[in-house]
Design a protein around this motif. Structure first.
Motif, PDB file in Angstrom:
ATOM      1  N   ARG A  91     -11.243 -61.360 -10.385  1.00 56.83           N
ATOM      2  CA  ARG A  91     -10.281 -60.436 -10.980  1.00 56.83           C
ATOM      3  C   ARG A  91     -10.940 -59.083 -11.222  1.00 56.83           C
ATOM      4  NH1 ARG A  91      -9.306 -63.393 -14.870  1.00 56.83           N
ATOM      5  NH2 ARG A  91     -10.806 -62.611 -16.379  1.00 56.83           N
ATOM      6  N   GLU A  92     -12.136 -59.105 -11.815  1.00 56.14           N
ATOM      7  CA  GLU A  92     -12.829 -57.863 -12.130  1.00 56.14           C
ATOM      8  C   GLU A  92     -13.188 -57.086 -10.866  1.00 56.14           C
ATOM      9  OE1 GLU A  92     -13.604 -60.826 -13.323  1.00 56.14           O
ATOM     10  OE2 GLU A  92     -13.106 -60.629 -15.468  1.00 56.14           O
ATOM     11  N   ALA A  93     -13.600 -57.805  -9.816  1.00 53.76           N
ATOM     12  CA  ALA A  93     -13.974 -57.143  -8.565  1.00 53.76           C
ATOM     13  C   ALA A  93     -12.764 -56.478  -7.917  1.00 53.76           C
ATOM     14  CB  ALA A  93     -14.602 -58.147  -7.606  1.00 53.76           C
ATOM     15  N   LYS A  94     -11.611 -57.129  -7.973  1.00 58.88           N
ATOM     16  CA  LYS A  94     -10.412 -56.543  -7.383  1.00 58.88           C
ATOM     17  C   LYS A  94      -9.970 -55.304  -8.151  1.00 58.88           C
ATOM     18  CE  LYS A  94      -8.631 -60.777  -5.263  1.00 58.88           C
ATOM     19  NZ  LYS A  94      -7.505 -61.736  -5.188  1.00 58.88           N
ATOM     20  N   ILE A  95     -10.022 -55.373  -9.464  1.00 59.26           N
ATOM     21  CA  ILE A  95      -9.665 -54.199 -10.269  1.00 59.26           C
ATOM     22  C   ILE A  95     -10.603 -53.046  -9.942  1.00 59.26           C
ATOM     23  CG2 ILE A  95      -9.656 -53.263 -12.620  1.00 59.26           C
ATOM     24  CD1 ILE A  95      -8.595 -56.023 -13.532  1.00 59.26           C
ATOM     25  N   VAL A 191      -9.417 -50.609 -17.491  1.00 56.84           N
ATOM     26  CA  VAL A 191      -8.310 -51.398 -16.940  1.00 56.84           C
ATOM     27  C   VAL A 191      -8.557 -52.891 -17.179  1.00 56.84           C
ATOM     28  CG1 VAL A 191      -7.063 -52.025 -14.842  1.00 56.84           C
ATOM     29  CG2 VAL A 191      -7.761 -49.648 -15.210  1.00 56.84           C
ATOM     30  N   THR A 192      -9.778 -53.329 -16.987  1.00 62.41           N
ATOM     31  CA  THR A 192     -10.105 -54.737 -17.244  1.00 62.41           C
ATOM     32  C   THR A 192      -9.846 -55.091 -18.701  1.00 62.41           C
ATOM     33  OG1 THR A 192     -11.763 -54.757 -15.478  1.00 62.41           O
ATOM     34  CG2 THR A 192     -11.954 -56.460 -17.165  1.00 62.41           C
ATOM     35  N   GLY A 193     -10.174 -54.177 -19.611  1.00 59.96           N
ATOM     36  CA  GLY A 193      -9.887 -54.415 -21.027  1.00 59.96           C
ATOM     37  C   GLY A 193      -8.406 -54.563 -21.303  1.00 59.96           C
ATOM     38  N   ILE A 194      -7.596 -53.772 -20.630  1.00 52.77           N
ATOM     39  CA  ILE A 194      -6.150 -53.873 -20.777  1.00 52.77           C
ATOM     40  C   ILE A 194      -5.669 -55.234 -20.295  1.00 52.77           C
ATOM     41  CG2 ILE A 194      -3.953 -53.012 -19.822  1.00 52.77           C
ATOM     42  CD1 ILE A 194      -5.312 -50.205 -19.870  1.00 52.77           C
ATOM     43  N   VAL A 195      -6.206 -55.673 -19.161  1.00 56.23           N
ATOM     44  CA  VAL A 195      -5.820 -56.968 -18.612  1.00 56.23           C
ATOM     45  C   VAL A 195      -6.208 -58.098 -19.564  1.00 56.23           C
ATOM     46  CG1 VAL A 195      -6.285 -58.620 -16.752  1.00 56.23           C
ATOM     47  CG2 VAL A 195      -5.839 -56.219 -16.216  1.00 56.23           C
ATOM     48  N   GLU A 196      -7.422 -58.048 -20.080  1.00 51.53           N
ATOM     49  CA  GLU A 196      -7.873 -59.098 -20.998  1.00 51.53           C
ATOM     50  C   GLU A 196      -7.017 -59.152 -22.259  1.00 51.53           C
ATOM     51  OE1 GLU A 196     -10.048 -61.380 -20.354  1.00 51.53           O
ATOM     52  OE2 GLU A 196     -10.550 -60.543 -18.400  1.00 51.53           O
ATOM     53  N   ARG A 197      -6.672 -57.985 -22.763  1.00 49.72           N
ATOM     54  CA  ARG A 197      -5.825 -57.950 -23.969  1.00 49.72           C
ATOM     55  C   ARG A 197      -4.427 -58.494 -23.665  1.00 49.72           C
ATOM     56  NH1 ARG A 197      -6.232 -55.517 -28.850  1.00 49.72           N
ATOM     57  NH2 ARG A 197      -4.278 -54.991 -29.937  1.00 49.72           N
ATOM     58  N   ALA A 198      -3.878 -58.114 -22.491  1.00 43.10           N
ATOM     59  CA  ALA A 198      -2.555 -58.591 -22.130  1.00 43.10           C
ATOM     60  C   ALA A 198      -2.542 -60.099 -21.896  1.00 43.10           C
ATOM     61  CB  ALA A 198      -2.085 -57.869 -20.858  1.00 43.10           C
ATOM     62  N   ARG A 199      -3.672 -60.643 -21.483  1.00 44.54           N
ATOM     63  CA  ARG A 199      -3.758 -62.100 -21.286  1.00 44.54           C
ATOM     64  C   ARG A 199      -3.967 -62.839 -22.613  1.00 44.54           C
ATOM     65  NH1 ARG A 199      -8.284 -63.678 -18.327  1.00 44.54           N
ATOM     66  NH2 ARG A 199      -7.219 -65.529 -17.512  1.00 44.54           N
ATOM     67  N   GLY A 200      -4.131 -62.070 -23.690  1.00 42.72           N
ATOM     68  CA  GLY A 200      -4.260 -62.686 -25.007  1.00 42.72           C
ATOM     69  C   GLY A 200      -5.666 -63.022 -25.410  1.00 42.72           C
ATOM     70  N   ARG A 201      -6.647 -62.382 -24.739  1.00 44.71           N
ATOM     71  CA  ARG A 201      -8.042 -62.649 -25.064  1.00 44.71           C
ATOM     72  C   ARG A 201      -8.582 -61.598 -25.999  1.00 44.71           C
ATOM     73  NH1 ARG A 201     -11.186 -65.031 -19.808  1.00 44.71           N
ATOM     74  NH2 ARG A 201      -9.857 -66.854 -19.527  1.00 44.71           N
TER      75      ARG A 201
END
Length: 201
Positions: A91-95, A191-201
């Motif tokens: 996921r991180e590599a794609k972002i 962007v990765t931080g946004i994704v992690e937060r949106a996933r509830g982490r």
């Protein structure tokens, strides 16, 4: 503070086969600098070194030229994002790959980036819904694949796009020095931080 991108030097006359490409390149530069309304067909023709009649043989109107430029370039970027999403990697590599792609586009063609950004509202109603031709949907697909739930996908996509677009705008007007690619790691981390937060982490 820098102003908006300046038009490139007038291209030299070339073979007939590259006339359309030269028209498109000149139009992007002029539209980014002067706007579509502020650019005349004569401006574009003079920049390319052809007659207005020759330009009309390739595009029926300035408006059609502006629409085609937006839709084709926007779709090309969306397609590249989808290709990254469909490929191998974490996921991180794609972002990081998508952020790097956007930064390289800006560094290579700031006028194109400015045109896509500034004139998007005039053309977005004509953009297909499919992710392969729609940057917003392509980003949403990327984030969906990264585990963002459907109910948070809209906001997460908007935030992710903002993380890329706003630094590019600042770079466009001289508020960030150097190539935008130098900021790619920091942008990707945001962007990765946004994704992690949106996933509830």
């Amino acid at each position: 503070m820098k102003t908006a991108p300046r038009a490139a030097a007038r291209p030299r006359r070339g073979r007939t086969g590259d006339t359309r490409a030269r028209i498109e390149a000149a139009a992007v530069a002029l539209f980014a600098r002067k706007g579509v309304d502020g650019t005349s067909v004569r401006d574009i023709a003079e920049q390319v070194g052809v007659s207005e009649g020759a330009l009309y043989r390739h595009f029926p109107s300035k408006e059609e030229l502006a629409r085609e430029l937006f839709l084709t370039r926007y779709a090309a970027l969306a397609g590249e994002i989808c290709a990254v999403e469909a490929g191998q990697g974490s996921r991180e590599a794609k972002i990081a790959a998508v952020v790097g792609l956007a930064c390289r586009l800006f560094d290579a063609e700031p006028a194109l980036f400015a045109y896509l950004l500034i004139h998007q509202h005039a053309h977005l109603a004509h953009v297909p819904d499919e992710a392969e031709a729609n940057v917003v949907e392509a980003v949403a697909r990327l984030l969906r694949g990264a585990g963002v739930p459907a109910e948070r996908l809209g906001l997460a996509s908007a935030l992710a796009l903002g993380c890329v677009v706003q630094p590019a705008v600042f770079a466009l007007y001289g508020r960030i020095d150097g190539p935008l690619a130098a900021q790619a790691d920091a942008i990707a981390a945001a962007v990765t931080g946004i994704v992690e937060r949106a996933r509830g982490r």
